[in-house]
Write an enzyme that holds these catalytic residues in place. Structure first.
Site, PDB file in Angstrom:
ATOM      1  N   ASP A   1      -7.643  -4.339  -0.899  1.00 20.68           N
ATOM      2  CA  ASP A   1      -8.291  -4.945  -1.752  1.00 20.68           C
ATOM      3  C   ASP A   1      -8.792  -6.306  -2.169  1.00 20.68           C
ATOM      4  OD1 ASP A   1      -9.021  -1.357  -2.045  1.00 20.68           O
ATOM      5  OD2 ASP A   1      -6.361  -1.966  -2.707  1.00 20.68           O
TER       6      ASP A   1
ATOM      7  N   HIS B   1       0.887  -1.055  -0.571  1.00 20.25           N
ATOM      8  CA  HIS B   1      -0.082   0.095   0.026  1.00 20.25           C
ATOM      9  C   HIS B   1       0.981   1.670  -0.034  1.00 20.25           C
ATOM     10  CE1 HIS B   1      -3.214   3.599   1.586  1.00 20.25           C
ATOM     11  NE2 HIS B   1      -3.669   1.673   1.189  1.00 20.25           N
TER      12      HIS B   1
END
Length: 437
Positions: A372, A314
């Site tokens: 995600d 991330h």
């Protein structure tokens, strides 16, 4: 509230120009900020910060992220506690008003939101203008922007009452619009909202019910959907939130500002990441599935291959994404409920997760599975088509966008956004007549 620090920063120049003292402000948590607002007036210079990675564009009381610790707070509450103890509408109330609701406030807020779930019937005719195979995010940018054409009584962004009713309308109508976009693409009739269901339960029914039989929402799946909404409700000053703030700074109406956020979220580097993750899993499956994971991982490690690992790591979290831990629990709960543990794609995803958590290459680079990765798997298991993932992300993030927009409008220091540039193009020159060029 910004607190001035006793310490000041001094900006010195090696060319003999006078130095400048810059105030420093301390937040309640997080890095201090150097106030450069008077920099240009006093020195004739700008700062240069592509992507604004070292620039605070605002002061905010809504969301705090510590990427090194893997911490996410909504109004001071850790996301781990909110996801376990609160539902999405409680989280919405918290983001909008600053505190968690008590029982009577929760009931009143829920009723208020659920009374606004219908959309104008003309939205159906508006939808017919799109091709059936249009991407849901193309449809959603149009539908959300069009809301300002239907609700003229709540388009003055400087009127607190207008902002309030626009906030409630957007939160209430987004599930209806996403479900309508889905039903349109699959050629099924639209299902009207049923306001005695929960927010997530109502969305599931609008998505998957048909007029020919009664639909009973599966509570495990409803809970999973609600958690997806909660985990995506806000995430500080990311690209789409900054877009909403910048768009709203011009004084445009809230529906237009949120439509701009939807458009920004569509990008594969932002909201489209979970869509890209499922496409990656599909590609590995076509290569040969679990047996080919080693080959795929080898390509990921080879910088010249151009193969990227989606759903891992991330931009902000340099540790494990706290939302990913919560989504992982939900992922296994949903797969168990639906008996999908042996589904080839899910087995592939779980094997990839195992390798990423154990392989030294990924561990050293802190490429942990992110939110995600798991939310994409959960949504596919529930039956949501991959192109709709980002639209659901937009639905969830709407409340965060609105809270951030309202905060900006209420800030006495807010101005229309106007980033500066370092110009490296041609200097002033004269136009040569056409015959002499």
């Amino acid at each position: 509230m910004m607190t001035p620090s006793d310490i000041k920063a001094t900006l010195a120049f090696s060319d003999g120009s006078p130095s400048m003292e810059l105030p420093i402000y301390k937040g309640s948590i997080g890095p201090d900020v150097i106030d450069i607002r008077k920099l240009y007036a006093q020195t004739g210079k700008f700062t240069y910060d592509p992507g604004f990675l070292s620039t605070a564009s605002c002061n905010s009381t809504i969301t705090y992220i510590d990427g090194d610790k893997g911490e996410l707070l909504y109004r001071g509450y850790p996301i781990e506690q909110l996801a376990v103890n609160c539902d999405y509408l409680e989280t919405c109330y918290l983001l909008l008003y600053g505190e968690l609701p008590n029982a009577s406030q929760k009931e009143a807020f829920n009723q208020r939101v659920m009374r606004h779930t219908m959309v104008n019937e003309q939205m159906q005719f508006f939808l017919r203008g799109f091709r059936r195979d249009a991407h849901p995010m193309a449809v959603m940018t149009g539908l959300v922007g069009a809301l300002s054409a239907f609700y003229h009584d709540s388009t003055d962004v400087h009127n607190p009452e207008h902002r309030e009713i626009a906030a409630i309308r957007l939160i209430a109508k987004m599930p209806t619009l996403v479900a309508m976009a889905y039903k349109y693409t699959v050629g099924q009739p639209y299902i009207y909202p049923k306001n005695d269901l929960s927010y997530a339960g109502n969305f599931m029914r609008m998505m998957f019910a048909t007029p020919c039989e009664e639909y009973k929402p599966n509570e495990v799946l409803v809970r999973a959907m609600d958690r997806i909404f909660t985990l995506h409700a806000d995430h500080e000053q990311n690209a789409s939130t900054s877009t909403v703030r910048l768009c709203g700074s011009s004084g445009t109406n809230p529906f237009a500002a949120i439509a701009a956020g939807v458009a920004c979220l569509w990008g594969p580097a932002h909201g489209g990441a979970n869509e890209a993750c499922l496409e990656m899993l599909g590609d590995i499956q076509q290569m040969g599935g679990v047996a080919k994971i080693g080959e795929f991982i080898g390509k990921v490690k080879d910088k010249n291959s151009g193969v990227k690992l989606m759903g891992f790591g991330h931009r902000v979290y340099k540790n494990y994404d706290p939302r990913a831990k919560l989504m992982r629990e939900t992922c296994y709960e949903v797969l168990n409920e639906l008996g999908l543990q042996d589904d080839p794609l899910f087995k592939l995803a779980m094997e990839l997760e195992k390798i990423a958590l154990e392989d030294e290459y990924f561990v050293a680079r802190k490429l942990y599975p992110n939110v995600d990765f798991y939310s994409g798997i959960v949504q596919r298991a529930i039956g949501i088509p991959v192109p709709l993932f980002t639209a659901i992300f937009a639905l969830a993030r709407t409340v965060g966008w609105i809270a951030q927009l309202n905060e900006m409008i209420g800030d006495p220091e807010y101005k229309i956004g106007r980033p500066r540039q370092l110009f490296v193009g041609a200097k002033s020159r004269n136009v040569t007549p056409l015959a002499q060029r």
